[in-house]
Every structure is written in structure tokens, then in C-alpha cells.
Design an enzyme around this catalytic site. Structure first.
Site, PDB file in Angstrom:
ATOM      1  N   LYS A  22       0.825  -1.209   0.000  1.00 11.52           N
ATOM      2  CA  LYS A  22       0.000   0.000   0.000  1.00 11.52           C
ATOM      3  C   LYS A  22       0.861   1.261   0.000  1.00 11.52           C
ATOM      4  CE  LYS A  22      -4.272  -1.997   1.656  1.00 11.52           C
ATOM      5  NZ  LYS A  22      -5.340  -2.037   2.689  1.00 11.52           N
TER       6      LYS A  22
ATOM      7  N   ARG B 186      -3.184 -10.119   5.117  1.00 15.23           N
ATOM      8  CA  ARG B 186      -3.702 -10.245   3.745  1.00 15.23           C
ATOM      9  C   ARG B 186      -2.632  -9.690   2.811  1.00 15.23           C
ATOM     10  NH1 ARG B 186      -6.526  -6.825   0.212  1.00 15.23           N
ATOM     11  NH2 ARG B 186      -8.039  -7.890  -1.144  1.00 15.23           N
TER      12      ARG B 186
END
Length: 262
Positions: free
Chosen positions: A212, A242
Site C-alpha cells: 500500500k 492479507r
């Protein structure tokens, strides 16, 4: 705290949820799969150590175009059916549309990963109807609550209570604090450093920090930083991470857990 999905129960350690995106515009290009190669990719992730496969057909990156439920379903369901035929691993579907969740659960999914914190009516009831597990993520981007951690805890606690009232067993609920869904990178970094405080909501946690933007650089350069996040999650006792890169992050988790035991 334990978490049950399909016929598997997770009580300790840190486990891997592998990401497969059936989208042309997800943030990390290498995670994008066609309907045709999704099954092969899922099998490889399970071989690499993924305990759950999470399949999505809607990009939630900043600025992404929102697709309709019908368009999402047309991308998702054929890929999900192919993955279901190829592996008996628990399958999660990343959607906030209850009608997509219903179709996915009917097609063989075991879990719904809802990034909207149950914003759309009927999602919790749909999960309960199919005895499915449910991951609930908190999105702070439009919240008016000034304090980050207060916002996270109150929002997640309320959503989990809503799910339980709808009939979802408490041991089938997983909470995601929403890294990347806050008011900028500074809040993302603060949340990461204090992520274990979210366990005060009373449920096991999932951390989704893989590649991210708060990690800096371009998505292709963020593997090492993602592995550091996974190691931190393991040290904090977070139950799931995740990630896009299963093998590498499992290695980071195992190293962190091994060091903690010494």
C-alpha cells in the site's frame, strides 16, 4: 480468540490470506488475474502457504472507478467457480455489495470480506444465511470522529455487534482496521504501530498492508516493507495478514514468531 472459516479453526499464530484481483486496475499490477488463470494462481498460493484465498473484482485503490454489482458479479463468479473447482481451501470474496456476496456464497465462497464496515443493508444477514465467515473493515476516510483509535474501535465494535445480531456467530468474525483507508499516510503509520489495540473490540484481527501507498515508493518496490509489516503483525499476535506475496510474507511471519519464542 478463535476464528472459524469453512471447516478450519484458527486460534493462534499469524496466518496468510492471499490476494487475487480479477480487475484491470488494482493497485499492484502483478496481483491482477484473468478469469482463466485465477485457479492456477490460487493453487500456487495454497502450495506456498496461504490458508485463505481472497478474490476481488472491484478495485478499492484511491481514485478507482466503482463498478456496479452486476459488472462485479460478471467478473467475479466465473473466476470464483474455477478457483472453487481447483482447491478446497477456504475462499473469501472481497465485496461490499450484498447481492454479489449472495451470488458468491451460492457459488462456493466461504467468507465475505467487506471493506465498507457493513454499510450496505443486508450484508450481515446474507453471511448468516449461508453460515459464512465475515471480515469487517473500517473505512475512516469520510468519518467525522477526530481520534483515530476511538473511531476504529467504536466503528468495528458496532459493526461486529450488528453482525452478531443478524446471526453471524462471533467465532466467524474477523476485524480489519483499514490500513490505507484513513486520512493519509501518517494515520496509516500510527495505526500500524498501535494495531494490537484493536483487539479490545473482542475479535481476532486481520492486517491488510500489502504494497500500500503509505509504505512509500511504487507498488513494485514495496515487498520488503510489506514483509516488515507482516513480521510486526506476527509479533503483535494478529491472526491474519492479507498479502499479495504469500511465500515471502509467510517467511517473514515464521521468522518473527521464531524470534519471539526465543
Amino acid at each position: 480468540m478463535s476464528f472459524e472459516v469453512k471447516d478450519r479453526v484458527f486460534t493462534d499464530g499469524t496466518h496468510i490470506m492471499g490476494i487475487i484481483n480479477i480487475t484491470p486496475d488494482s493497485v499492484y499490477a502483478a496481483s491482477r488475474a484473468s478469469r482463466e488463470d485465477a485457479a492456477e494462481r490460487a493453487v500456487r498460493m495454497v502450495e506456498d502457504g496461504a490458508d485463505i484465498i481472497d478474490i476481488g473484482a472491484q478495485s478499492t485503490r484511491p481514485g478507482a472507478r466503482r463498478v456496479s454489482a452486476l459488472e462485479e458479479m460478471s467478473l467475479l463468479i466465473p473466476a470464483l467457480e474455477a478457483v472453487r473447482a481447483a482447491t478446497d481451501a477456504p475462499l473469501s470474496v472481497d465485496t461490499f455489495y450484498p447481492e454479489v456476496a449472495e451470488a458468491a456464497l451460492a457459488a462456493g465462497a466461504d467468507m465475505i470480506n467487506d471493506v465498507s464496515c457493513l454499510r450496505f443493508p443486508g450484508m450481515a444477514e446474507t453471511a448468516a444465511k449461508y453460515s459464512a465467515s465475515l471480515c469487517i473493515m473500517h473505512d475512516r476516510r469520510e468519518s467525522r470522529v477526530p481520534d483515530l483509535m476511538t473511531d476504529k474501535l467504536t466503528g468495528l465494535t458496532a459493526a461486529a455487534a450488528k453482525a452478531v445480531r443478524a446471526g453471524v456467530p462471533s467465532d466467524r468474525i474477523l476485524l480489519d482496521g483499514g490500513i490505507g483507508f484513513n486520512r493519509g499516510a501518517e494515520e496509516d503509520r500510527y495505526l500500524l504501530e498501535h494495531y494490537d489495540l484493536l483487539s479490545a473490540a473482542g475479535y481476532p484481527l486481520l492486517l491488510g498492508a500489502s504494497r500500500k501507498s503509505f509504505l512509500g515508493g511504487e507498488p513494485e518496490t514495496r515487498l520488503t516493507a510489506t514483509m516488515e509489516c507482516s513480521a510486526k503483525a506476527a509479533r503483535m499476535g494478529v491472526l491474519f495478514v492479507r498479502v499479495h506475496d504469500v511465500k515471502e510474507n509467510l517467511m517473514a511471519v515464521k521468522a518473527a514468531l521464531s524470534a519471539r519464542r526465543k
